[in-house]
Write a protein that holds these residues in place. Structure first.
Motif, mmCIF file in Angstrom:
data_model
loop_
_atom_site.group_PDB
_atom_site.id
_atom_site.type_symbol
_atom_site.label_atom_id
_atom_site.label_comp_id
_atom_site.label_asym_id
_atom_site.label_seq_id
_atom_site.Cartn_x
_atom_site.Cartn_y
_atom_site.Cartn_z
ATOM 1 N N LEU A 166 0.874 -1.176 -0.056
ATOM 2 C CA LEU A 166 0.007 0.001 -0.047
ATOM 3 C C LEU A 166 0.911 1.349 -0.092
ATOM 4 C CD1 LEU A 166 -2.766 1.206 -0.061
ATOM 5 C CD2 LEU A 166 -2.813 0.831 2.496
ATOM 6 N N SER A 167 1.912 1.112 0.761
ATOM 7 C CA SER A 167 2.903 2.570 0.621
ATOM 8 C C SER A 167 3.663 2.388 -0.535
ATOM 9 C CB SER A 167 3.850 2.399 1.890
ATOM 10 O OG SER A 167 4.790 1.259 1.616
ATOM 11 N N THR A 168 3.989 1.412 -1.230
ATOM 12 C CA THR A 168 4.282 1.565 -2.640
ATOM 13 C C THR A 168 3.551 2.159 -3.408
ATOM 14 O OG1 THR A 168 5.644 -0.356 -2.188
ATOM 15 C CG2 THR A 168 5.524 0.130 -4.455
ATOM 16 N N VAL A 169 2.065 1.736 -3.352
ATOM 17 C CA VAL A 169 0.995 2.172 -4.173
ATOM 18 C C VAL A 169 0.889 3.755 -4.190
ATOM 19 C CG1 VAL A 169 -1.373 2.292 -4.882
ATOM 20 C CG2 VAL A 169 -0.193 0.018 -4.667
ATOM 21 N N SER A 170 1.002 4.189 -2.930
ATOM 22 C CA SER A 170 0.910 5.707 -2.471
ATOM 23 C C SER A 170 2.133 6.362 -3.150
ATOM 24 C CB SER A 170 0.948 5.743 -0.920
ATOM 25 O OG SER A 170 -0.299 5.020 -0.418
ATOM 26 N N ARG A 171 3.367 6.154 -2.832
ATOM 27 C CA ARG A 171 4.419 6.569 -3.484
ATOM 28 C C ARG A 171 4.378 6.599 -5.035
ATOM 29 N NH1 ARG A 171 8.704 2.805 -1.917
ATOM 30 N NH2 ARG A 171 7.357 2.168 -0.309
ATOM 31 N N THR A 172 3.696 5.774 -5.628
ATOM 32 C CA THR A 172 3.797 5.806 -7.018
ATOM 33 C C THR A 172 2.718 6.800 -7.507
ATOM 34 O OG1 THR A 172 4.348 3.396 -7.165
ATOM 35 C CG2 THR A 172 3.238 4.353 -9.106
ATOM 36 N N LEU A 173 1.367 6.818 -6.799
ATOM 37 C CA LEU A 173 0.596 7.702 -6.968
ATOM 38 C C LEU A 173 0.977 9.088 -6.878
ATOM 39 C CD1 LEU A 173 -2.621 5.934 -5.746
ATOM 40 C CD2 LEU A 173 -1.984 6.425 -7.907
ATOM 41 N N GLU A 174 1.932 9.399 -5.869
ATOM 42 C CA GLU A 174 2.449 10.786 -5.516
ATOM 43 C C GLU A 174 3.271 11.257 -6.693
ATOM 44 O OE1 GLU A 174 2.055 13.034 -3.190
ATOM 45 O OE2 GLU A 174 0.356 12.023 -2.691
ATOM 46 N N LYS A 175 3.916 10.182 -7.327
ATOM 47 C CA LYS A 175 4.730 10.551 -8.368
ATOM 48 C C LYS A 175 4.063 10.942 -9.658
ATOM 49 C CE LYS A 175 8.922 7.752 -6.969
ATOM 50 N NZ LYS A 175 9.546 6.498 -7.359
ATOM 51 N N LEU A 176 2.976 10.189 -9.752
ATOM 52 C CA LEU A 176 2.149 10.491 -10.942
ATOM 53 C C LEU A 176 1.407 11.899 -10.953
ATOM 54 C CD1 LEU A 176 0.833 6.953 -11.638
ATOM 55 C CD2 LEU A 176 2.692 8.243 -12.695
ATOM 56 N N LYS A 177 1.109 12.176 -9.803
ATOM 57 C CA LYS A 177 0.276 13.459 -9.512
ATOM 58 C C LYS A 177 1.048 14.673 -10.167
ATOM 59 C CE LYS A 177 -2.121 12.677 -5.424
ATOM 60 N NZ LYS A 177 -2.246 13.213 -4.168
ATOM 61 N N PRO A 178 0.427 15.532 -10.969
ATOM 62 C CA PRO A 178 1.026 16.874 -11.537
ATOM 63 C C PRO A 178 1.630 17.725 -10.349
ATOM 64 C CG PRO A 178 -1.177 16.421 -12.311
ATOM 65 C CD PRO A 178 -0.933 15.651 -11.137
ATOM 66 N N GLY A 179 2.815 18.056 -10.486
ATOM 67 C CA GLY A 179 3.588 18.874 -9.549
ATOM 68 C C GLY A 179 3.954 18.082 -8.275
ATOM 69 N N GLY A 180 3.919 16.952 -8.495
ATOM 70 C CA GLY A 180 4.313 15.773 -7.144
ATOM 71 C C GLY A 180 5.779 15.875 -7.125
ATOM 72 N N ARG A 181 6.069 15.097 -6.184
ATOM 73 C CA ARG A 181 7.658 15.285 -5.889
ATOM 74 C C ARG A 181 8.539 14.330 -6.890
ATOM 75 N NH1 ARG A 181 7.990 11.044 -0.805
ATOM 76 N NH2 ARG A 181 6.292 9.915 -1.390
ATOM 77 N N GLY A 182 8.091 13.452 -7.567
ATOM 78 C CA GLY A 182 8.345 12.704 -8.466
ATOM 79 C C GLY A 182 8.636 13.234 -9.986
#
Length: 124
Positions: free
Chosen positions: A104-120
């Motif tokens: 679940l934390s891996t999925v959350s990190r991946t979603l954060e990276k995909l968000k526009p303006g995200g940290r990734g």
């Protein structure tokens, strides 16, 4: 309006439809450039396969006597093996919960990276 048709003519019509579906699907897949067009060809081939199964069902039924086989298949039951003791089951459940949290934390990190303006995302 009922048009009489013989059994032989009906079987020939079924076989012609199956052949047409196979040929059409093969041509569509062969000339397609996009994946969507190839998927349409696959649908044609799948429909032709289903038509072929419908076509050969009477022959299979006569050859293998499916009236005796099908009830036996329907009465099959799955019998699970004897369960583990409670201590092992509890440890396994805790391990599964930890694994679920990690994924679940891996999925959350991946979603954060995909968000526009995200940290990734790196804009340059």
């Amino acid at each position: 309006m009922d048009i009489p048709i013989s059994s032989r003519d009906f079987r020939c019509l079924q076989l012609a439809c199956v052949a047409l579906g196979l040929v059409a699907g093969s041509i569509i897949i062969g000339v397609s450039v996009s994946k969507a067009a190839a998927a349409v060809g696959g649908v044609f081939i799948g429909a032709a396969g289903l038509g072929f199964l419908i076509f050969i069902y009477p022959f299979l039924k006569a050859r293998f006597n499916l009236d005796h086989l099908l009830p036996r298949l329907g009465s099959l039951r799955i019998h699970p093996h004897a369960g583990r003791n409670c201590e092992e089951a509890g440890a396994s459940a805790n391990g599964n919960k930890e694994g679920a949290r990690r994924s679940l934390s891996t999925v959350s990190r991946t979603l954060e990276k995909l968000k526009p303006g995200g940290r990734g995302t790196e804009e340059g």
